[in-house]
Each structure stands twice: as structure tokens, then as C-alpha cells.
Design an enzyme around this catalytic site. Structure first.
Site, short mmCIF file in Angstrom:
data_model
loop_
_atom_site.label_atom_id
_atom_site.label_comp_id
_atom_site.label_asym_id
_atom_site.label_seq_id
_atom_site.Cartn_x
_atom_site.Cartn_y
_atom_site.Cartn_z
N ASN A 2 31.75 -12.65 -31.22
CA ASN A 2 32.71 -11.77 -30.55
C ASN A 2 33.09 -10.68 -31.54
OD1 ASN A 2 34.85 -10.55 -29.26
ND2 ASN A 2 36.26 -12.30 -29.46
N GLU A 31 39.56 -22.57 -28.32
CA GLU A 31 39.98 -21.74 -29.44
C GLU A 31 41.47 -21.92 -29.69
OE1 GLU A 31 37.06 -18.33 -30.12
OE2 GLU A 31 38.50 -17.62 -28.66
N HIS A 62 40.09 -14.65 -23.44
CA HIS A 62 40.31 -14.75 -24.88
C HIS A 62 41.81 -14.69 -25.17
CE1 HIS A 62 40.25 -13.82 -29.14
NE2 HIS A 62 39.03 -14.31 -29.15
N GLY A 73 41.24 -15.97 -36.50
CA GLY A 73 41.45 -14.89 -37.45
C GLY A 73 42.40 -15.23 -38.58
N GLU A 75 43.47 -13.21 -27.31
CA GLU A 75 44.01 -11.87 -27.57
C GLU A 75 44.27 -11.14 -26.26
OE1 GLU A 75 40.93 -10.75 -30.30
OE2 GLU A 75 41.73 -12.19 -31.74
C1 PEP Z 1 37.45 -15.26 -31.78
O1 PEP Z 1 37.82 -14.11 -31.73
O2 PEP Z 1 37.05 -15.78 -30.74
C2 PEP Z 1 37.53 -15.99 -33.04
C3 PEP Z 1 37.30 -17.26 -33.01
O3 PEP Z 1 37.84 -15.27 -34.16
P1 PEP Z 1 37.69 -15.75 -35.68
O4 PEP Z 1 36.33 -16.39 -35.83
O5 PEP Z 1 37.81 -14.51 -36.51
O6 PEP Z 1 38.79 -16.74 -35.95
#
Ligand code: PEP
Length: 254
Positions: free
Chosen positions: A11, A169, A97, A175, A99
Site C-alpha cells: 500500500n 491491521e 483502511h 506506521g 486511515e
Molecule cells: C498499511 O498502511 O496498511 C500499513 C500496514 O502500514 P505500515 O506497514 O507502514 O504499518
């Protein structure tokens, strides 16, 4: 380790201009030349989809988008529809997601509509869900992911289940550099598969790939991917470096 074929998706979020995206796609392609032990996709911004499709043409790396709207066309300024993504060469689309939920007002209900719309036009949705740090601390992780799953899958019938990927997630791991431990992730993945089994039957649930996402890096991927219900990864930050992303993909060959 399960015998489901692993699936790693990158992503890229709101990163990279069109030429930068093309160049990253070319590097990923080169780094994974000849690799066929897992499914791989990259998800650039909407504006870079055509350039990345071009860079990946003829390779085994698939293209995905980061979102879609559920209407096919019309007066919905700023939105992009499923058929448009298909025409741009996408196979996958990320929906829900954290975000999008956190900054753009997406709800469990809107995530469900997007997932259903993706399936209706032949896209393979990657449905994201996961608890916040506060929710984990309160001990409501299972309740939260159950609610999110319920909405996301409310209009998805048994025929379409094979097209769906779930991405667990935990928001506190995205992040932040703090990944869930393999045991923490496995516990939730197992639970999610149980929910799928309740709705679609155990056999169907066994075919659904559940990715883990949240600070996956080359040095923690192998351990996460060794868990019986972790079938791949949705990778944010580390997918922006071709060597790191390729190293994560190669972790699939345990
Ligand atoms: C994501 O944006 O789905 C994600 C898992 O980000 P990161 O790997 O940077 O934690």
C-alpha cells in the site's frame, strides 16, 4: 503455516509522483523477477495507476487501488468507481483502511458498500479492519473486529467469498514501527476465520486469505507469516523500498 497461497500487497498510500511510481514498480518487478511462490500486488495512488500498470505489464505482479466509490459513474466529485479501476488494469482494491476510517469519515457501513461494489465489477477487495490502541487496552478487540466484519460482509454472498481478502491491521501497529507479535496477530486471525466459518461454513473459511498489516518489515515478516492463520501481509512503509518489499515477499518461502 497454512497451505493457502500467500498474498503480499504493498500500500503506497499518498506517496510517489507518477514518474516515481513507475520507477518503484520497475524496481519491484526487477527484484521479484522469476518469483512465483506467492501472489503479489502493489497499490499506488489513483493518478499513478496507468503508469504502474504499464510498468508491470507481462509480469506476475498485480495492480491494486487504495479505494473506490460504490456508484458506477455520475455527479460524485472526487470519487473513482470500480469499473474505472478495472479499466485502469486493477485486480485488487483496498477498502476500509484505518486511515480512511480515521481521516475521511468512513464507517463500517460505507466499507461494506465499497466491498460489495468492488465484487460486483469483478475486483478483488482487500477488506481492512482492526482495533485502536484504546480498544485493545479496554479488552474489546474481538468485539470491534466482529462488528467490522459483520458490516463488511453483510451483503457478500457465499459465491463471492473466494474473491475476498481480509487484512487485519491493528491501528496501533500501522506506521508506528510497533508490530503485533505473531501470537497477538494469530489470535485475532483465528477469531476472524471462525467468524467466516460461522457465516460461510468451515470449508469456505479455510480458503479465505487473511493478511496481517502493521509495521511489517523484512526482519519480522517470516515469523508473522509462519503463523497458521496469517496468509500474507499488507505492507505500508516498507513497500516504498523495492528491496524491502521484495525481501518481505521472499519471506513467503519459509
Ligand atoms: C498499511 O498502511 O496498511 C500499513 C500496514 O502500514 P505500515 O506497514 O507502514 O504499518
Amino acid at each position: 503455516m497454512s497451505n493457502r497461497r500467500r498474498f503480499i500487497a504493498g500500500n503506497w498510500k499518498m506517496n510517489k509522483t507518477i514518474p516515481e511510481s513507475r520507477s518503484l514498480a520497475e524496481k519491484v518487478r526487477e527484484a521479484l523477477d522469476g518469483f512465483d511462490a506467492a501472489d503479489v500486488a502493489v497499490c499506488p495512488t489513483f493518478v499513478a495507476l496507468a503508469a504502474v500498470a504499464d510498468a508491470l505489464r507481462g509480469s506476475r505482479i498485480a495492480l491494486g487501488a487504495q479505494n473506490l466509490y460504490w456508484k458506477e459513474s455520475g455527479a460524485f466529485t472526487g470519487e473513482v468507481s470500480g469499473p474505472m479501476l478495472v479499466a485502469a488494469g486493477c485486480k485488487y482494491v483496498i477498502v476500509g483502511h484505518s486511515e480512511r476510517r480515521q481521516y475521511f469519515g468512513e464507517t463500517d457501513e460505507s466499507v461494506g458498500r465499497r466491498a460489495t461494489a468492488a465484487l460486483a465489477c469483478g475486483l478483488y477487495p482487500i477488506i481492512c479492519l482492526g482495533e485502536t490502541l484504546d480498544e485493545r487496552k479496554k479488552g474489546v478487540t474481538f468485539e470491534v473486529v466482529k462488528r467490522q466484519m459483520g458490516s463488511a460482509f453483510s451483503a457478500i454472498g457465499p459465491d463471492a467469498i473466494g474473491q475476498v481478502t481480509v487484512a487485519y491491521e491493528p491501528v496501533w501497529a500501522i506506521g508506528t514501527g510497533v508490530n503485533a507479535t505473531p501470537e497477538q496477530a494469530q489470535e485475532v486471525h483465528r477469531f476472524l476465520r471462525g467468524l467466516l466459518a460461522d457465516k460461510y461454513g468451515a470449508a469456505a473459511a479455510e480458503t479465505v486469505r487473511i493478511q496481517y498489516g502493521g509495521s511489517v518489515k523484512p526482519d519480522n515478516a517470516r515469523e508473522l507469516l509462519a503463523q497458521p492463520d496469517i496468509d500474507g501481509a499488507l505492507v505500508g512503509g516498507a513497500s516504498l523500498k523495492a528491496e524491502d518489499f521484495a525481501a518481505i515477499v521472499r519471506s513467503c518461502t519459509a
